[in-house]
Design an enzyme around this catalytic site. Sequence first.
Site, short mmCIF file in Angstrom:
data_model
loop_
_atom_site.label_atom_id
_atom_site.label_comp_id
_atom_site.label_asym_id
_atom_site.label_seq_id
_atom_site.Cartn_x
_atom_site.Cartn_y
_atom_site.Cartn_z
N HIS A 207 48.91 16.24 32.24
CA HIS A 207 47.45 16.29 32.41
C HIS A 207 46.99 15.31 33.48
CE1 HIS A 207 47.65 18.67 28.75
NE2 HIS A 207 46.61 19.26 29.29
N CYS A 519 44.75 30.50 32.86
CA CYS A 519 44.00 29.28 33.19
C CYS A 519 44.92 28.09 33.40
CB CYS A 519 42.95 28.97 32.12
SG CYS A 519 43.66 28.59 30.53
#
Length: 587
Positions: A207, A519
């Site tokens: 992330h 996504c």
Amino acid sequence: MAADGAAPGASNVCFTMHGIAVSGGVAIGHAHLFLGMTSEVDHYEVASHDVSREQRRYDRAVKEVRDELKELAESVRHSAASELAPFVNVHLMLLEDDAFSEAPREIIREQRCNAEWALRTQLDELTAQFDDIQDEYLREREADVRQVAERILTALAGSKRLLAMRPSRQDADMILVARDLSPADVILFREHPFAAFVTDMGGATSHTAIIARSLAIPAVVALHHSRTLIREDELVIVDGTQGVLIVNPDRAVLAEYRLRQNQARLEKEKLKRLKSAPASTLDGTVVQLYANIELPSDLDAVRASGAAGIGLFRSEFLFMNRRDLPDEDEQYEAYREVVEGMKGRPVTIRTLDIGADKAVDGQEYATENPALGLRAIRYCLAEPQIFNTQLRAILRASRHGKAQILIPMLSSYAELHQAVAAVDRAKEELRAEGVKFDALVPVGGMIEIPAAAIALPMFIRKLDFLSIGTNDLIQYTLAIDRADDTVAHLYDPLHPAVLSLIASVIRTANLHGKPVAVCGEMAGDVDLSRLLLGLGLRHFSMHPASILAVKQRVLGSSLPDIAPMVAKVMKADEPEKLVSLIERLNA
Ligand code: PEP
Ligand code: MG
């Protein structure tokens, strides 16, 4: 890591390091080291019977650093950068000196204080002595002393985050050099405009890397020893496309990279012309290009990209860098700002996906294997009050535009059933309270666990739309921790197992007439756009910064031309063949 060049201990010596490229572009600026000793160090008293225990804790930290430095010396000796060995040896020698091996132990005993404070006290004493030194070479050793102290402090902290993001000066040309950064750290970049960052740890789809891409700043991870080899304020070039870091570049190198920077700027300017053009293929098939966001403040970037909607709002970022949880009203305001800001275009709000590499203060569950633990929907179902608060906030925001709810990390029917029941319960509560919301707000599911992809019909009936989270789908299919650089080379979006899962999800969704998006990071990779189009994908969601480049690729693609090549890709099982087919597909 590979480092080439002369010993960086001497000033202004050029050397190069190689890591994993995670966010493209070139940045040129001065290094800002993420220094532990510049942040506040805890100070507390230690009971007299605990003094020797505290000393042992300090000894363990010193030993850990010694082992780490020896390992570094060994790896440097066998690399192209054997000149770096003397520099590492200076650190080893300093560590053996009484100033580090003995003095802090004495301070612990005399002052009955914790090891961190003792080390800090000793460092202050040492650096005060440096102030009086005239000899430039010796004065330079102060940085080494600080770095050794920082290493010990980090070892004392264990896995705990030591540092707050507090650069000594604000400078948009500053390059942050850190051992590791959490996603929460990187999100703070919005307030501290760094030009780029590099870290010693990390993987391409962690992330941390994703946030770097969303900020559109160059980043390189997995450099392994950058924090040790680079000095504060040194001039560095970060090539986030090639994964290269150049320290103290000479004039010719600098000029070359300035040229590349300008070319990239021009390319970007040219792409802006596509902003309001509809995204459709040469044969007239319309494709939806949506944006991924982390915070409402991303809206400006979304507008600039001409995105057709928001395909993924990673709501967990509202919960980071704070001690308390955002309450219903605070969340409602954030969701409403985004929903209103998108003026009737869809806004897909993913419910809280914390856990694994995204930690939220006070909500951590200690576990050996966090990526397989109480993450995302699992966490929300275990904390119904937190989930209910979020669902109520999203539903309240839904009346201001077109909101959709997206449930992350579904793996079982029971989870989906419970999640949908929680949405229904939140709706009933709001109805009973007379609060308005969109009763038809669509509820979708993320397909990012192989079980959900394989058993898709079991989920699809209860869902209004699907979104394939390729980052996690790859992680869980290939059993590769996406944040671990030691297995980063195995992270492969083109693995036949991954492609076959993606193809089957798109096919099944299309058969059932349910909208399906990708996504994950694959959606923003222009080299994969045609492959995904050929697999039947019509909804892509990515960082706003990638949208115009992907649109350009879509505009130049013809589905009838793509189809035969994509069929060959799906049959290829040798990596080289696959790569060459993808190259031909993009030619
Ligand atoms: C994914 O897993 O692909 C995804 C989009 O979600 P995240 O990266 O936030 O886990
Ligand atoms: Mg995911």
